[in-house]
Design a protein around this motif. Sequence first.
Motif, short mmCIF file in Angstrom:
data_model
loop_
_atom_site.label_atom_id
_atom_site.label_comp_id
_atom_site.label_asym_id
_atom_site.label_seq_id
_atom_site.Cartn_x
_atom_site.Cartn_y
_atom_site.Cartn_z
N LEU A 72 -37.51 -12.23 -19.15
CA LEU A 72 -38.98 -12.42 -18.29
C LEU A 72 -39.92 -11.52 -19.30
O LEU A 72 -41.01 -11.86 -19.50
N ARG B 270 -34.62 -10.03 -16.21
CA ARG B 270 -34.49 -11.57 -15.97
C ARG B 270 -34.10 -12.00 -14.55
O ARG B 270 -33.86 -11.05 -13.79
N CYS C 167 -40.20 -23.44 -25.13
CA CYS C 167 -40.15 -23.50 -23.78
C CYS C 167 -39.53 -24.94 -23.20
O CYS C 167 -39.25 -25.69 -24.17
N GLY D 279 -40.60 -11.67 -24.43
CA GLY D 279 -40.85 -12.68 -23.29
C GLY D 279 -42.20 -13.03 -22.74
O GLY D 279 -42.54 -13.44 -22.03
N HIS E 205 -42.42 -18.95 -17.16
CA HIS E 205 -41.73 -18.10 -18.35
C HIS E 205 -42.85 -18.00 -19.42
O HIS E 205 -42.44 -17.39 -20.47
N ASN F 200 -47.15 -17.26 -14.02
CA ASN F 200 -46.84 -16.10 -14.81
C ASN F 200 -47.57 -14.80 -14.75
O ASN F 200 -47.23 -13.79 -15.35
#
Lengths: 167, 330
Positions: free
Chosen positions: B241, B232, B119, B264, B147, B306
């Motif tokens: 994503l 994405r 990340c 993802g 993400h 998220n």
Amino acid sequence: MDAEITLRVDGQRRTLSVDTRTTLLDALRERLGVISPKKGCDHGQCGACTVLLDGRRVTSCLTLAVAQDGAEVTTAEGLSEGDRPHPVQQAFLEHDGFQCGYCTPGQVCSAVGMLDEVKAGWPSHVTENLEEEPDLDDEEIRERMSGNLCRCGAYTNIVSAIREAAE
Amino acid sequence: MKPFDYERADDTDGAIATVSDDPTATYLGGGTNLVDHMKLGVAEPGKLVDITKLPYDFVETLPDGRVSVGATVRNSELAASHVIRQSYPVLAQALLAGASGQLRNLATTGGNLVQRTRCAYFQDPSTPCNKREPGSGCSALEGWNRHHAILGASEHCVATHPSDMAVALAALDATVVVRGSNGQRRIPVTELHRLPGDEPERDTVLEHGELITSVELPAPSVSARSTYRKVRERASYAFALVSVAAVMEVDEGTVRDARIALGGVAHKPWRAEAAERELRGTPATEENFRRAAEAELEQAESLRDNAFKIPMTRNTLCAVLRELTREDRA
């Protein structure tokens, strides 16, 4: 740690000693004075450093010079034949495919490599049928050129230039 | 970047011995992830053993119908390979959805698999990160975590594995062939990558010095349909994503087999076994697709930024199942 390497750069044989940490991009620019590949992000994200490595387009900032000993490197400068620009370069001129010009050598090398990939029948993310020859429409050009950024936003004319060069 | 030695390997056993004997040594493939991490100060190898000239640049069909992909085949070459386009479209599509043309020309099959789970904090040595510096803390837990993982994360790490290719390989039940100083072993690709647990610094089950030499794909099933869908933030050249790879066999409206992997959403390509169990033997209906997706996502946990990934995963999975089970599809 130093290593002696030989590259063929734009048709010329060049032998040099490099620190193993040197990227191909830095070897070209700082050691050999070949400055058409540009340093943008230096992390493979912008495409300004794109060259043709043994005929394939790559980001020269993410490969070590020492790992390319013996390779053939073509930069935008080496694409022209004397004073006569390569057809892709000529199309960029005619379509005004740039503003400041910083990303242009990378765009041109990427386009030349990309057109060879299309000629070889390679599909892209937007190719509808993976088993058919791809048809290079604007959507295909945009997808295939997505590894080259243009901060001036000359994309419309870049696509026009590549479309013409492909014909 | 710290100084390092460089060696170009010309035989596999020599390369394995060199890396096995030197805890600071590592293999160099296309370099698109490793060289970047060396520039960032995230990786600091003392020696690189370049394996790109070893004889693993092949895509070959074995006598029993399986397909063997050498570890040094470039991602672009693999995506363009006719046998992959024809018999494993999910893999060709996943490869083509990854990175850019320039990077795919460098990146290798083996390197794509062992690229770091990561990340933005992992890539920034000025911030705490348990994966980069065990015990230093996770900056993403209370930080920017749009993400990050919704499945299988731990209090130590919530990073995701960014490969598209590996998600397709997980759905295809591929096997990774690995060589080390004690010989060869074969690992199902679904068991190659680890969940973070309390050792987030370990992305895979590989021991130091073990080298991926090839990836084997099971013989293709003539009646199976497969596809890869990636969602994405940009139309191109961005990590997923959420992504879904699926291989489906449907007979007269009933799901005979379903193999699904998600990208993802986790520290590793996430095989959606709960969804698969729900689907097998049931009619291919919208209601069942939704129930299967919900079953998989029951265990999902979101962070501050998220939570959108949970409905996005459900919707993407349902859309893929719908596409693969449509009667009129040629």
